[in-house]
Design a protein around this motif. Structure first.
Motif, PDB file in Angstrom:
ATOM      1  N   ASN A  25       0.841  -1.369   0.139  1.00 13.07           N
ATOM      2  CA  ASN A  25       0.014  -0.370   0.182  1.00 13.07           C
ATOM      3  C   ASN A  25       1.100   1.495  -0.480  1.00 13.07           C
ATOM      4  O   ASN A  25       0.912   1.904  -0.896  1.00 13.07           O
ATOM      5  CB  ASN A  25      -0.732  -0.003   1.183  1.00 13.07           C
ATOM      6  N   SER A  26       1.708   0.621   0.838  1.00 11.44           N
ATOM      7  CA  SER A  26       2.904   2.341   0.533  1.00 11.44           C
ATOM      8  C   SER A  26       3.660   2.941  -0.910  1.00 11.44           C
ATOM      9  O   SER A  26       3.678   4.066  -1.006  1.00 11.44           O
ATOM     10  CB  SER A  26       4.221   1.936   1.813  1.00 11.44           C
ATOM     11  N   ARG A  27       4.154   1.453  -0.992  1.00  9.65           N
ATOM     12  CA  ARG A  27       4.539   1.922  -2.439  1.00  9.65           C
ATOM     13  C   ARG A  27       3.319   2.536  -3.562  1.00  9.65           C
ATOM     14  O   ARG A  27       4.234   2.441  -4.449  1.00  9.65           O
ATOM     15  CB  ARG A  27       4.717   0.055  -3.026  1.00  9.65           C
ATOM     16  N   ARG A  28       1.721   1.517  -3.254  1.00 10.24           N
ATOM     17  CA  ARG A  28       1.188   1.995  -4.155  1.00 10.24           C
ATOM     18  C   ARG A  28       0.550   3.181  -4.208  1.00 10.24           C
ATOM     19  O   ARG A  28       0.755   4.479  -4.814  1.00 10.24           O
ATOM     20  CB  ARG A  28       0.083   1.190  -4.418  1.00 10.24           C
ATOM     21  N   ALA A  29       0.638   4.191  -2.871  1.00  6.36           N
ATOM     22  CA  ALA A  29       0.512   5.751  -2.656  1.00  6.36           C
ATOM     23  C   ALA A  29       1.610   6.544  -2.961  1.00  6.36           C
ATOM     24  O   ALA A  29       1.462   7.896  -3.384  1.00  6.36           O
ATOM     25  CB  ALA A  29       0.524   6.097  -0.740  1.00  6.36           C
ATOM     26  N   LYS A  30       3.259   5.690  -3.110  1.00  6.81           N
ATOM     27  CA  LYS A  30       3.733   6.378  -3.337  1.00  6.81           C
ATOM     28  C   LYS A  30       3.794   6.971  -5.077  1.00  6.81           C
ATOM     29  O   LYS A  30       3.423   8.311  -5.418  1.00  6.81           O
ATOM     30  CB  LYS A  30       5.117   6.080  -3.396  1.00  6.81           C
ATOM     31  N   GLN A  31       3.378   5.823  -5.730  1.00  8.88           N
ATOM     32  CA  GLN A  31       3.380   6.020  -7.249  1.00  8.88           C
ATOM     33  C   GLN A  31       1.901   7.074  -7.750  1.00  8.88           C
ATOM     34  O   GLN A  31       2.358   7.598  -8.357  1.00  8.88           O
ATOM     35  CB  GLN A  31       3.257   4.026  -7.433  1.00  8.88           C
ATOM     36  N   ASN A  32       1.146   6.581  -6.428  1.00  7.55           N
ATOM     37  CA  ASN A  32       0.051   7.583  -7.239  1.00  7.55           C
ATOM     38  C   ASN A  32       0.125   9.219  -6.711  1.00  7.55           C
ATOM     39  O   ASN A  32       0.067   9.641  -7.863  1.00  7.55           O
ATOM     40  CB  ASN A  32      -0.968   7.482  -6.196  1.00  7.55           C
ATOM     41  N   ARG A  33       0.992   9.618  -5.940  1.00  6.58           N
ATOM     42  CA  ARG A  33       1.293  10.640  -5.346  1.00  6.58           C
ATOM     43  C   ARG A  33       2.188  11.165  -6.683  1.00  6.58           C
ATOM     44  O   ARG A  33       2.484  12.223  -7.007  1.00  6.58           O
ATOM     45  CB  ARG A  33       2.533  10.259  -3.601  1.00  6.58           C
ATOM     46  N   LYS A  34       3.466  10.470  -7.100  1.00  5.43           N
ATOM     47  CA  LYS A  34       3.801  10.608  -8.220  1.00  5.43           C
ATOM     48  C   LYS A  34       3.677  11.320  -9.366  1.00  5.43           C
ATOM     49  O   LYS A  34       4.181  11.866 -10.325  1.00  5.43           O
ATOM     50  CB  LYS A  34       5.031   9.812  -8.643  1.00  5.43           C
ATOM     51  N   ALA A  35       2.464  10.201  -9.501  1.00  2.54           N
ATOM     52  CA  ALA A  35       1.605  10.822 -11.082  1.00  2.54           C
ATOM     53  C   ALA A  35       1.172  11.596 -10.817  1.00  2.54           C
ATOM     54  O   ALA A  35       0.839  12.718 -11.977  1.00  2.54           O
ATOM     55  CB  ALA A  35       0.773   9.393 -10.762  1.00  2.54           C
ATOM     56  N   ARG A  36       0.117  12.135  -9.892  1.00  2.00           N
ATOM     57  CA  ARG A  36      -0.590  13.033  -9.590  1.00  2.00           C
ATOM     58  C   ARG A  36       0.049  14.464  -9.892  1.00  2.00           C
ATOM     59  O   ARG A  36       0.026  15.477 -10.366  1.00  2.00           O
ATOM     60  CB  ARG A  36      -0.665  13.174  -8.213  1.00  2.00           C
ATOM     61  N   LYS A  37       1.446  14.412  -9.239  1.00  2.00           N
ATOM     62  CA  LYS A  37       2.616  15.322  -9.101  1.00  2.00           C
ATOM     63  C   LYS A  37       3.135  15.786 -10.947  1.00  2.00           C
ATOM     64  O   LYS A  37       2.812  16.737 -11.170  1.00  2.00           O
ATOM     65  CB  LYS A  37       3.463  14.985  -8.559  1.00  2.00           C
ATOM     66  N   ASN A  38       2.839  15.260 -11.566  1.00  2.00           N
ATOM     67  CA  ASN A  38       3.466  14.726 -13.050  1.00  2.00           C
ATOM     68  C   ASN A  38       2.267  15.565 -13.663  1.00  2.00           C
ATOM     69  O   ASN A  38       2.589  15.871 -14.809  1.00  2.00           O
ATOM     70  CB  ASN A  38       3.451  12.956 -14.046  1.00  2.00           C
ATOM     71  N   GLU A  39       0.876  14.732 -13.245  1.00  2.00           N
ATOM     72  CA  GLU A  39       0.240  15.855 -14.029  1.00  2.00           C
ATOM     73  C   GLU A  39       0.131  16.706 -13.585  1.00  2.00           C
ATOM     74  O   GLU A  39      -0.857  17.979 -14.341  1.00  2.00           O
ATOM     75  CB  GLU A  39      -1.368  14.337 -13.206  1.00  2.00           C
ATOM     76  N   ASN A  40      -0.218  17.139 -13.165  1.00  2.00           N
ATOM     77  CA  ASN A  40       0.044  18.605 -12.719  1.00  2.00           C
ATOM     78  C   ASN A  40       1.157  19.224 -12.908  1.00  2.00           C
ATOM     79  O   ASN A  40       0.558  20.743 -13.522  1.00  2.00           O
ATOM     80  CB  ASN A  40       0.150  18.736 -10.874  1.00  2.00           C
ATOM     81  N   PHE A  41       1.831  18.882 -12.963  1.00  2.00           N
ATOM     82  CA  PHE A  41       3.076  19.698 -13.921  1.00  2.00           C
ATOM     83  C   PHE A  41       3.109  20.112 -15.073  1.00  2.00           C
ATOM     84  O   PHE A  41       3.375  21.119 -15.213  1.00  2.00           O
ATOM     85  CB  PHE A  41       4.739  18.836 -14.006  1.00  2.00           C
ATOM     86  N   ARG A  42       2.781  18.923 -15.781  1.00  2.00           N
ATOM     87  CA  ARG A  42       1.939  18.572 -17.570  1.00  2.00           C
ATOM     88  C   ARG A  42       1.154  20.150 -17.337  1.00  2.00           C
ATOM     89  O   ARG A  42       1.139  20.920 -18.866  1.00  2.00           O
ATOM     90  CB  ARG A  42       1.175  17.318 -18.125  1.00  2.00           C
ATOM     91  N   ARG A  43      -0.382  19.891 -16.779  1.00  2.00           N
ATOM     92  CA  ARG A  43      -1.349  20.532 -16.670  1.00  2.00           C
ATOM     93  C   ARG A  43      -0.246  22.738 -16.809  1.00  2.00           C
ATOM     94  O   ARG A  43      -1.363  23.767 -17.438  1.00  2.00           O
ATOM     95  CB  ARG A  43      -2.217  20.960 -15.814  1.00  2.00           C
ATOM     96  N   ARG A  44       0.511  22.933 -15.543  1.00  2.00           N
ATOM     97  CA  ARG A  44       0.811  23.971 -15.499  1.00  2.00           C
ATOM     98  C   ARG A  44       1.491  24.295 -16.954  1.00  2.00           C
ATOM     99  O   ARG A  44       1.835  25.454 -16.840  1.00  2.00           O
ATOM    100  CB  ARG A  44       1.974  23.592 -14.153  1.00  2.00           C
ATOM    101  N   TYR A  45       2.292  23.186 -17.002  1.00  2.00           N
ATOM    102  CA  TYR A  45       3.018  23.904 -18.163  1.00  2.00           C
ATOM    103  C   TYR A  45       2.041  24.005 -19.553  1.00  2.00           C
ATOM    104  O   TYR A  45       2.018  24.831 -20.503  1.00  2.00           O
ATOM    105  CB  TYR A  45       3.886  22.449 -18.632  1.00  2.00           C
TER     106      TYR A  45
END
Length: 60
Positions: A25-45
């Motif tokens: 669950n910890s690994r999955r949560a980390k992957q979800n946070r990373k994906a959300r961060k990348n999505e936010n970065f792409r949206r701002r870009y």
């Protein structure tokens, strides 16, 4: 080998299962946070790029 009774083996198995689930669950949560961060970065870009593009079109 250490000679445990059946009840002790059951407790150890339960603890092992909880540890595996927690780590998964910890690994999955980390992957979800990373994906959300990348999505936010792409949206701002893309928003910044769109703004720059519209400013360039207005200048011409």
């Amino acid at each position: 080998m250490i000679d445990f009774d059946q009840e002790t083996w059951i407790y150890l198995a339960i603890i092992a299962v909880f540890l595996v689930v927690f780590m998964w669950n910890s690994r999955r949560a980390k992957q979800n946070r990373k994906a959300r961060k990348n999505e936010n970065f792409r949206r701002r870009y893309l928003a910044r790029r769109k703004k720059q593009q519209s400013e360039t079109e207005n200048q011409v």
